[in-house]
Design a protein around this motif. Structure first.
Motif, PDB file in Angstrom:
ATOM      1  N   VAL A 165       0.792  -1.232   0.000  1.00 25.50           N
ATOM      2  CA  VAL A 165       0.000   0.000   0.000  1.00 25.50           C
ATOM      3  C   VAL A 165       0.824   1.280   0.000  1.00 25.50           C
ATOM      4  CG1 VAL A 165      -1.903  -1.165   1.150  1.00 25.50           C
ATOM      5  CG2 VAL A 165      -0.183   0.034   2.538  1.00 25.50           C
ATOM      6  N   GLY A 166       2.142   1.145   0.143  1.00 26.07           N
ATOM      7  CA  GLY A 166       2.968   2.347   0.196  1.00 26.07           C
ATOM      8  C   GLY A 166       2.774   3.109   1.490  1.00 26.07           C
ATOM      9  N   TRP A 167       3.104   4.385   1.468  1.00 23.91           N
ATOM     10  CA  TRP A 167       2.933   5.237   2.645  1.00 23.91           C
ATOM     11  C   TRP A 167       2.633   6.642   2.164  1.00 23.91           C
ATOM     12  CZ3 TRP A 167       6.626   9.132   4.328  1.00 23.91           C
ATOM     13  CH2 TRP A 167       6.219   9.775   5.514  1.00 23.91           C
ATOM     14  N   TYR A 168       1.594   7.242   2.779  1.00 22.02           N
ATOM     15  CA  TYR A 168       1.166   8.566   2.319  1.00 22.02           C
ATOM     16  C   TYR A 168       0.997   9.534   3.477  1.00 22.02           C
ATOM     17  CZ  TYR A 168       1.253   6.632  -2.204  1.00 22.02           C
ATOM     18  OH  TYR A 168       1.731   6.054  -3.349  1.00 22.02           O
ATOM     19  N   GLY A 169       1.888   9.435   4.448  1.00 18.61           N
ATOM     20  CA  GLY A 169       1.971  10.485   5.441  1.00 18.61           C
ATOM     21  C   GLY A 169       1.316  10.198   6.781  1.00 18.61           C
ATOM     22  N   SER A 170       0.532   9.117   6.872  1.00 18.83           N
ATOM     23  CA  SER A 170      -0.096   8.841   8.165  1.00 18.83           C
ATOM     24  C   SER A 170       0.957   8.341   9.158  1.00 18.83           C
ATOM     25  CB  SER A 170      -1.187   7.791   8.004  1.00 18.83           C
ATOM     26  OG  SER A 170      -0.599   6.568   7.607  1.00 18.83           O
ATOM     27  N   GLU A 171       0.756   8.617  10.432  1.00 14.38           N
ATOM     28  CA  GLU A 171       1.760   8.233  11.423  1.00 14.38           C
ATOM     29  C   GLU A 171       1.659   6.749  11.756  1.00 14.38           C
ATOM     30  OE1 GLU A 171       5.028   8.288  13.616  1.00 14.38           O
ATOM     31  OE2 GLU A 171       4.356   9.811  12.195  1.00 14.38           O
ATOM     32  N   ALA A 172       0.470   6.325  12.243  1.00 12.88           N
ATOM     33  CA  ALA A 172       0.305   4.922  12.633  1.00 12.88           C
ATOM     34  C   ALA A 172      -0.163   4.113  11.434  1.00 12.88           C
ATOM     35  CB  ALA A 172      -0.714   4.816  13.756  1.00 12.88           C
ATOM     36  N   ARG A 319      -0.035   2.726  -5.774  1.00  9.46           N
ATOM     37  CA  ARG A 319       0.828   1.718  -6.409  1.00  9.46           C
ATOM     38  C   ARG A 319       2.211   2.292  -6.707  1.00  9.46           C
ATOM     39  NH1 ARG A 319      -2.974  -2.208  -9.968  1.00  9.46           N
ATOM     40  NH2 ARG A 319      -4.891  -1.858  -8.823  1.00  9.46           N
ATOM     41  N   THR A 320       3.049   2.213  -5.751  1.00  4.44           N
ATOM     42  CA  THR A 320       4.404   2.749  -5.825  1.00  4.44           C
ATOM     43  C   THR A 320       5.306   1.699  -5.186  1.00  4.44           C
ATOM     44  OG1 THR A 320       3.956   3.896  -3.751  1.00  4.44           O
ATOM     45  CG2 THR A 320       3.676   5.176  -5.777  1.00  4.44           C
ATOM     46  N   PHE A 321       5.494   0.612  -5.920  1.00  3.62           N
ATOM     47  CA  PHE A 321       6.052  -0.598  -5.335  1.00  3.62           C
ATOM     48  C   PHE A 321       7.574  -0.580  -5.237  1.00  3.62           C
ATOM     49  CE2 PHE A 321       2.161  -1.816  -7.749  1.00  3.62           C
ATOM     50  CZ  PHE A 321       1.351  -2.019  -6.652  1.00  3.62           C
ATOM     51  N   LEU A 322       8.062  -1.208  -4.187  1.00  3.05           N
ATOM     52  CA  LEU A 322       9.494  -1.471  -4.035  1.00  3.05           C
ATOM     53  C   LEU A 322       9.644  -2.991  -4.062  1.00  3.05           C
ATOM     54  CD1 LEU A 322       9.819   1.312  -1.406  1.00  3.05           C
ATOM     55  CD2 LEU A 322      11.313   1.207  -3.403  1.00  3.05           C
ATOM     56  N   ASP A 323       9.849  -3.516  -5.274  1.00  2.00           N
ATOM     57  CA  ASP A 323       9.663  -4.944  -5.502  1.00  2.00           C
ATOM     58  C   ASP A 323      10.574  -5.855  -4.680  1.00  2.00           C
ATOM     59  OD1 ASP A 323       7.530  -4.801  -7.238  1.00  2.00           O
ATOM     60  OD2 ASP A 323       8.733  -4.857  -9.048  1.00  2.00           O
ATOM     61  N   ALA A 324      11.810  -5.446  -4.465  1.00  4.33           N
ATOM     62  CA  ALA A 324      12.723  -6.353  -3.744  1.00  4.33           C
ATOM     63  C   ALA A 324      12.352  -6.427  -2.274  1.00  4.33           C
ATOM     64  CB  ALA A 324      14.176  -5.911  -3.922  1.00  4.33           C
TER      65      ALA A 324
END
Lengths: 681, 681
Positions: A165-172, A319-324
């Motif tokens: 899901v990535g990360w978009y600024g939420s803390e928890a 969708r901003t994946f870091l595949d490894a």
């Protein structure tokens, strides 16, 4: 990007029974291992036993070799008979009691060396098993069943995949994934049939759906024309190609002993890692003048990938994946198909990853090794100026390729490490497989009146714009560990002193990087050669021994620095970085990547601005693709290729292949080598 | 750069006697020619006879097909049975009465159509014969004999080469060359043994030395270690490579009929030209959906090369060569060596150029054609997510290569035109052969205290910095002549309206070039896709039909705009240019290049800023190498490679190879395809 819901190797990944592993393994004693060998299935099983003795409920997210200290490896290597071999240790990332653990197990003493609870941001790599479980949830989830019914679809033809899901600024944050569902009905290529408009969130710890939104109904693209299997094509065409084969009547010229490969003037160690795939170690080239192998690279591997999509719709923006770090570039590897994925003269090697319960799982044919003979010319010259016959001296090019294919859900990445006799190491990344596409209301471009973030590829199929960045960790040891990083800038100079009728020329201004900040480079605009040199060693006439990085097509990131995905994948901020060797700095996007905040990665390590001159340094190169999909990518993509070369540059005193005998070539009677003539004779 | 003093093909370029040509040629009637076929030896001889009837003393500097009007060719092509075939005409550049003539000869009527005296700046391509004559002059020139004696050298081991002089601002100029002499004594690689410090100027019209300066004595580098022939190596090493062969048991899959090549889904015409080498015409790809061949390129060829050296010393500053226009990239081609220059499955084609006296001269094996099977993957996917077996569908990549090697004195250029089944045309330029080196007083870098414009490669051998630019004329006709040039700019966009948790993404902004000035581009810094589209034709879902230019490594010129060599080679000012089709605009550096002033070339034509939208347009791409020599380039260079691809981009409605049967592969019994295993089992 994307992820597999089920282990794609299930058909041949049956775990070997423990007792069998044990009995066979007893034939090979521990001290016969090279210190950089990957864990054997027996060792994986030892790790499983030891970690399970600590925690009753534990899931294994990563198990691999705990890389020994470089000094210890090099010391052992300098005299393997007399010097101590470093203890075999395993590095484990596990989840127990809803916490992430970093565990180091000593396999010699069978003790846990460290067990550290990770309390920073981010989570471990996903396991296949938890993804498989998550993607089953929708099939009994009432609101989804209603959505399926509303769309008139048949439930047993629905297949769901899970996505980080990535990360978009939420803390928890909880450890969650999103799901995206597809419609199979009539094709194997369900990726071309997204059931668009629905967002699922699944809590992986509780393994339940915690969020659901059916926002909009969009037509499911049709199955027709999407299946890529030869067997199901309604009509096939013949391109009238006669058979073509690589023939090595006397077999291959390379040997594999343990994990050490020797071929022509090269020697290197290759290991499989479930996170990065192939790890090339101790790549060394024989110098006949010195009568010794000279080291070029201590360790090289894919460190991270970044695949951000540029689609801002609700079901796509994340969708901003870091595949490894999220999916495991190694564990996503697929068995290579003989005669298709690799030519006739290839040999195949197996690899092992660790299942969620700690059991070793085999990937058959995870690597292939083959000699590449593509008709290229290594060097040549025709001399016709002197009396007597025309002299033509040509050396055909034959190289050695180690290949792996990682299929991270829809995309297939072909990674080649190619070793050339002239000393060049060439890395090629090929992208093929299936696009991640969005279901769309449009059937023709003329209908589109707003920004749609992609190309309309077929009726109701939109191919969103995206990038692929692949970051390579290249711990070069150019003829030893003490290296420097040099930018050789080609600068225009004006002639103002009348010393020549010329008005301009260019010269080379070498800048040796003192600190990390001097080595952060975006290539493309200027003419700069990138070198790693050994300032303590010189060629006969006094040039610094070196290797040069030659990128192929340069692509730089376009996201803004303050954007969340860019912070997490800040290693893409520059094409090139250099860090001093640090055993813990392996993963350009950080160790815990899923939902990371970007506070532990190459960019943050580099903020220390450490000294890198005359140090043991690591070169990081990120190659990139900006992908604007086109109709030819539908329903399956022709391979897109990019790469880089590491080329000896004042490493040898002269052309290292000058004095080698040319390849012995035998014309085969069935091949025609006679001239045909264009013109009437 | 540099030039041959003697025809390197002398050993197999014996002109065919006229009567023999005639008798054989009578078998093939004129109208059987394709209008783009190169001149036959018979036609060359016709031209010789006709031009010699005009001028008693005439030298032929260029003889080639006078390209028919494109409209006439296309009209004929649309219905070869009924429509008129354009008359065969020859274009001749000759010198007579100390003047340059542009002569057009009609071969049907045997008449001279035009005979124009060229009175602008610049001279024609040099002939081999005049260069051979010029380079003999020193051997009887008393001041030079004294110089040789002063240096203690043996005269009969001295060899001289001739070099074009460029232009450095003077108004009047004679047709001259400079000479540079070398010492053979003990090596075939005399290029590594310059006799430095001497400048000669030879008047080619009077064929005499008109300038001589022995400025400084510099040690001649030693012969030891310079010879690259296998036969003369004192010791050779074995790289233990077992034989490797490409086998096509049923022969090649392509056909050559006249000059038309057909292979897989491709069809193209190939001709040899003494100035540009291979000319690819009418490249078209079969579209099974439309059941027709669709044109991609009307004509593509090497238009010019620019090889400026960055050495300002008296003997070197002028070396700023334009290889095609000065020396003939085609006539410098060398016979390809079977099994070495091209693999076992290659077939060879001959070519003809015209000697100074107008006689046809054959270059045997000037091209080779072979199917390339390098172990690459055309497309693949493994699908493991669905119940049942793992599905792996892979298509190996086989392509067709047309190769020529042009050895312009010391350098060997390998030019590959590669046709891929997926629709891509890939052009690769390989640079190998011998560096042009300068004799130097230095034996170690530590002795160098001043700017030396190069790398010390060996004792007394300095490799000056230089560039290689190769400009391609690419008259694309993407599914017809009416095309546009589109810059698809990938631009960062900020998210400021709260429509997404993202802060940025990128989008594609298409800019269609209206005029030539909109299409002058330096690549590298931005992310821009370069497209040629057919705005009148759309894919099924409405995208403009197109092809994309994908450069490999971009190199831009570094010389200043006001510098003389840069003015002459102003086509290097931008990587990309687009012009409207104009039959006379073929040579990016102009028609008369030797000592040109830069007043007739791509840059000056483009000043008219013509309209290029929805026109028949020509794309010009210049690929480049900045070459900082290194010791590995001594005494013979491993191949340096660059290139570009033309890739279908919304040209087909879907992956054009989806429905083609895969290559039939037969494992050969002598090849091992069994797995070997890294780990103890």
């Amino acid at each position: 990007m994307g992820t597999k819901a089920m282990d794609p190797r299930k058909s041949n990944s049956t775990p070997t029974p423990f007792f069998l592993l044990f009995s066979l393994f007893s034939l090979a004693a521990c001290h016969e291992h090279h210190p950089l060998d990957p864990l054997t299935p027996f060792e994986q099983t030892q790790v499983q036993t030891i970690v399970k003795s600590l925690y009753q409920n534990v899931t294994f997210h990563y198990v691999g070799l705990d890389e020994p200290d470089k000094a210890a490896v090099l010391s052992w290597l300098s005299s393997p008979q007399t010097n101590q071999i470093p203890d075999r240790q395993a590095f484990v990332i596990a989840r127990a009691d809803s916490q992430s653990h970093e565990i180091v197990v000593n396999l010699a003493t069978k003790e846990v060396v460290t067990d550290k609870v990770y309390d920073g941001y981010g989570y471990p790599m996903l396991t296949f098993e938890e993804q498989a479980a998550a993607t089953q949830l929708p099939l009994t989830y009432a609101p989804f069943l209603a959505s399926i019914e509303k769309r008139g679809l048949i439930l047993d033809q629905v297949f769901c995949g899970s996505f980080t899901v990535g990360w978009y600024g939420s803390e928890a944050s909880k450890r969650v994934v999103r799901l995206m569902c597809y419609y199979i009905n009539g094709t194997i290529n369900f990726y071309m049939r997204p059931i668009e408009g629905i967002t699922f969130t699944v809590d992986l710890e509780e393994m339940k759906i915690i969020g659901y939104h059916d926002r909009v109904v969009v037509p499911v693209p049709k199955a027709d024309g999407t299946d890529y299997r030869e067997a199901v094509q309604k009509s096939t065409f013949d391109n009238h190609l006669k058979s073509i084969t690589i023939l090595q009547p006397d077999g291959p010229s390379f040997t594999v002993e343990g994990h050490t490969v020797r071929w022509a003037n090269w020697e290197f160690h290759v290991a499989f890692d479930m996170r990065s795939g192939p790890i090339i170690s101790l790549a060394s080239i024989y110098d006949h003048k010195e009568d010794e192998y000279r080291r070029v690279m201590y360790r090289g591997f894919v460190s991270e990938l970044f695949v951000p999509y540029m689609d801002l719709t609700e079901e796509w923006y994340y969708r901003t994946f870091l595949d490894a770090g999220e999916f495991g570039f190694g564990q996503s590897a697929v068995p290579l198909q003989p005669l298709r994925d690799c030519p006739e003269n290839a040999m195949f090697l197996d690899g092992y990853f660790t299942a969620q319960d700690g059991t070793p799982a085999k990937i058959s044919n995870v690597f292939c090794l083959f000699e590449r003979y593509a008709g290229d010319i290594m060097w040549r010259h025709t001399e016709g100026a002197l009396p007597g016959d025309l002299v033509t001296e040509v050396r055909p090019d034959v190289s050695l390729v180690l290949r792996m294919v990682s299929t991270v859900a829809n995309y297939d990445y072909v990674i080649d490490w190619e070793f050339k006799q002239t000393g060049t190491i060439k890395v090629t990344a090929g992208l093929t497989g299936l696009l991640a596409v969005r279901g769309s209301i449009y059937t023709h471009k003329d209908q589109i009146m707003q920004e749609e973030y992609g190309t309309l590829l077929a009726e109701n199929v939109l191919g969103p714009y995206h990038d692929h960045f692949i970051s390579f960790h290249l711990d070069l040891d150019i003829d030893g560990e003490t290296n420097s990083f040099v930018k050789a800038k080609l600068q225009r100079a004006r002639v103002t002193d009348g010393r020549s009728p010329r008005k301009s020329y260019w010269r080379v201004v070498n800048e040796t990087a003192k600190r990390e900040s001097d080595a952060k480079i975006n290539l493309g605009s200027g003419a700069t050669e990138i070198l790693v040199t050994n300032p303590n060693k010189k060629t006969k006439v006094g040039n610094d021994i070196g290797y040069r990085l030659i990128p192929r097509t340069v692509a730089s990131r376009l996201l803004a620095n303050d954007d969340y995905p860019q912070k997490r994948a800040a290693f893409t901020k520059y094409n090139v970085w250099v860090t001093p060797y640090n055993r813990s700095e392996k993963w350009a996007g950080g160790l815990f990547v899923d939902q990371s905040h970007g506070d532990d990665n190459l960019a943050t390590w580099s903020l220390r601005d450490r000294e890198i001159e005359k140090k043991d340094i690591v070169l990081w190169y990120t190659l990139g693709f900006h992908h604007v999909p086109c109709s030819e990518d539908f329903p399956i993509m022709p391979t897109l290729t990019n790469g880089f070369e590491l080329k000896p540059t004042n490493f040898f005193d002269y052309n290292p292949m000058l004095k080698f005998k040319p390849l012995k070539q035998v014309p085969t009677p069935s091949n025609s080598t006679s001239s045909i003539h264009l013109l009437p004779q």
